[in-house]
Design a protein around this motif. Structure first.
Motif, PDB file in Angstrom:
ATOM      1  N   UNK A   1     -18.564 -11.146 -20.913  1.00 17.13           N
ATOM      2  CA  UNK A   1     -19.223 -11.806 -22.047  1.00 17.13           C
ATOM      3  C   UNK A   1     -18.995 -11.116 -23.389  1.00 17.13           C
ATOM      4  N   UNK A   2     -17.733 -10.927 -23.758  1.00 22.44           N
ATOM      5  CA  UNK A   2     -17.371 -10.269 -25.015  1.00 22.44           C
ATOM      6  C   UNK A   2     -16.538 -11.227 -25.853  1.00 22.44           C
ATOM      7  N   UNK A   3     -16.989 -11.505 -27.074  1.00 21.30           N
ATOM      8  CA  UNK A   3     -16.305 -12.407 -27.990  1.00 21.30           C
ATOM      9  C   UNK A   3     -15.717 -11.627 -29.151  1.00 21.30           C
ATOM     10  N   UNK A   4     -14.560 -12.073 -29.640  1.00 22.98           N
ATOM     11  CA  UNK A   4     -13.942 -11.467 -30.814  1.00 22.98           C
ATOM     12  C   UNK A   4     -13.874 -12.489 -31.931  1.00 22.98           C
ATOM     13  N   UNK A   5     -14.238 -12.054 -33.144  1.00 24.87           N
ATOM     14  CA  UNK A   5     -14.269 -12.924 -34.311  1.00 24.87           C
ATOM     15  C   UNK A   5     -13.101 -12.606 -35.243  1.00 24.87           C
ATOM     16  N   UNK A   6     -12.425 -13.657 -35.726  1.00 23.72           N
ATOM     17  CA  UNK A   6     -11.324 -13.529 -36.667  1.00 23.72           C
ATOM     18  C   UNK A   6     -11.609 -14.404 -37.883  1.00 23.72           C
ATOM     19  N   UNK A   7     -11.217 -13.917 -39.062  1.00 22.38           N
ATOM     20  CA  UNK A   7     -11.343 -14.699 -40.285  1.00 22.38           C
ATOM     21  C   UNK A   7      -9.961 -15.235 -40.669  1.00 22.38           C
ATOM     22  N   UNK A   8      -9.862 -16.556 -40.872  1.00 26.88           N
ATOM     23  CA  UNK A   8      -8.592 -17.187 -41.250  1.00 26.88           C
ATOM     24  C   UNK A   8      -8.701 -17.757 -42.659  1.00 26.88           C
ATOM     25  N   UNK A   9      -7.683 -17.508 -43.481  1.00 21.44           N
ATOM     26  CA  UNK A   9      -7.712 -17.976 -44.868  1.00 21.44           C
ATOM     27  C   UNK A   9      -7.521 -19.479 -44.968  1.00 21.44           C
ATOM     28  N   UNK A  10      -6.743 -20.050 -44.038  1.00 20.53           N
ATOM     29  CA  UNK A  10      -6.451 -21.478 -44.087  1.00 20.53           C
ATOM     30  C   UNK A  10      -5.989 -21.940 -42.709  1.00 20.53           C
TER      31      UNK A  10
END
Length: 461
Positions: free
Chosen positions: A369-378
């Motif tokens: 139960x481990x999630x990874x978050x990424x930020x995308x510009x577009x």
């Protein structure tokens, strides 16, 4: 690894089994070959009757087998009951549709008029005994989604199940026996992993299907390639879950939590990498982290439990190593991330942000139960991040923009694209992946034809 039931909620060994020796394995191979010779000639109506009976029995057994699964691999018991119900549904679907899916096909006469034939048919015929090497995470479903189409096609099955779910493996053999299938139609081989190679090399085994790890898939594929035998492989997954500005954020975050922690996060098709457009990143991250933090972790036999223990001590160690590596490399822990005290192989729902390409968790599958978050510009960056993985099992996209949907469907490297919903398998839909997630398809008409001899029948004038 011993063949044993070890309760992951407390580490207690409940039952152990002796592995079958060469003599018993040989007896079962002989029986499989002999049974196939006659079973292959049975009518679809008879196979369907037997499979419907198996589904009825499974419905009757649902509570009992759910408790067995939970005891063996830690699945919350409510999810275990749902898995059993899904298996019965798949059995009935194949019982009702196999005859049509495998009906003779007759090409348009105008297409074959220059072949010299008065008539041409394409016929689907069974291959023979098929070896199924199956994992522990969905100990009923993974087997049934192979067994139901294989048996309806006229094949017979040999199951080598994961060594930590022997009671479930033996239950499956007994289920098909009680349903009335001829002895030898479906047999469980209580053998260790080291014995698989010899079974696969046996000339009586005509094909193999495996769901499991990359190393296991490579080993089976290598032997099958040497022996020139058909295989279907469903391996790991690190599915992206992409959220764009037009998405319903409340619904997306709610589904994201379920998508990440279903089966305590031990699912190949669980969403693992959450790629969020920068315009809604903070709002989604707050909702998602709040939902993960609110989950109840505990006794898998408790109906209120959302997240149970991991299936094995080694599995938890592997997960801890991935999280620790990410944190050492600069990842931020938004919730969870700490190993709990007490018995059992529990790990809390965890969200990590600030993931970079040099972290192991970016490339490896987090089976828990481990999630990874990424930020995308577009959108372009979202696609790049989503495809920057050795895996390609499925994907999830949240957008209400039709143009964006079209781009994701066209460009995501995956066996499935689920728009505004969570990846799930269904008997009527083909299931499988690309890249290191494997090859071939299970379920639907594609799945039942994987283990058929597609025969051209040509009639002269």
């Amino acid at each position: 690894m011993p063949i044993a039931t070890v309760n992951p909620a407390n580490g207690e060994t409940l039952r152990t089994y002796e592995a079958m020796g060469e003599e018993e394995t040989e007896r079962r191979l002989q029986l499989a070959e002999a049974t196939f010779r006659t079973y292959r000639t049975t009518a679809f109506e008879e196979r369907a009757r037997l499979l419907h009976r198996a589904a009825d029995l499974l419905d009757e057994d649902r509570d009992g087998i759910a408790e067995v699964m939970t005891t063996e691999m830690g699945k919350p018991v409510g999810q275990a009951r749902a898995e059993a119900a899904k298996c019965a549904k798949a059995m009935r679907w194949y019982a009702d549709h196999a005859a049509d899916l495998l009906a003779d096909e007759e090409p348009d006469p105008s297409d074959v008029k220059d072949s010299g034939a008065s008539r041409v048919l394409v016929r689907y015929r069974p291959l023979g005994p098929v070896l199924a090497v199956m994992p522990w995470n969905f100990p009923l479903w993974q087997v049934v989604r192979f067994a139901a189409p294989a048996l309806m096609a006229g094949n017979v099955g040999l199951l080598k199940h994961a060594s930590n779910v022997p009671q479930t493996a033996l239950y499956l053999e007994d289920l098909f026996h009680r349903a009335g299938f001829p002895e030898g139609c479906f047999q469980t081989l209580l053998i260790g992993s080291a014995a698989v190679d010899d079974v696969l090399r046996d000339e009586r085994v005509r094909a193999a299907t495996l769901t499991g790890s990359e190393p296991a898939g490579r080993a089976v594929a290598a032997t099958a390639g040497e022996m020139i035998k058909k295989t279907v492989l469903e391996l790991g997954g690190s599915d992206p879950f992409v959220v764009m500005p037009s998405a319903d954020l409340d619904r997306a975050a709610e589904v994201a939590v379920t998508a990440r922690v279903q089966n305590t996060g031990q699912s190949c098709i669980a969403a693992k990498r959450f790629i969020v457009h920068t315009d809604v990143y903070d709002a989604f991250a707050e909702r998602f982290t709040r939902g993960m933090r609110a989950l109840t972790t505990g006794d898998p036999m408790d109906e209120a439990t959302d997240v149970g223990p991991l299936a094995s001590e080694q599995g938890r160690k592997d997960l801890v190593e991935l999280v620790d590596d990410a944190v050492r490399s600069g990842a931020r822990v938004l919730c969870g991330g700490e190993l709990p005290d007490g018995p059992g192989w529990y790990y809390p729902p965890t969200v990590l942000a600030g993931i970079t390409r040099d972290m192991r968790i970016h490339r490896e599958e987090a089976f828990g139960p481990v999630a990874t978050l990424y930020r995308a510009a577009d959108l372009d960056e979202a696609v790049l991040i989503a495809n920057d993985s050795p895996f390609g099992l499925s994907s999830n996209v949240w957008t209400r923009d039709e143009a964006e949907t079209g781009r994701f469907v066209r460009d995501l490297e995956a066996g499935g694209v689920f728009v505004n919903g969570m990846t799930a398998s269904h008997p009527a839909l083909p299931f499988g992946g690309v890249k290191r997630s494997g090859y071939g398809r299970e379920l639907s008409g594609h799945g039942i034809r994987e283990f058929c001899n597609i025969t051209t029948v040509w009639h002269g004038a």
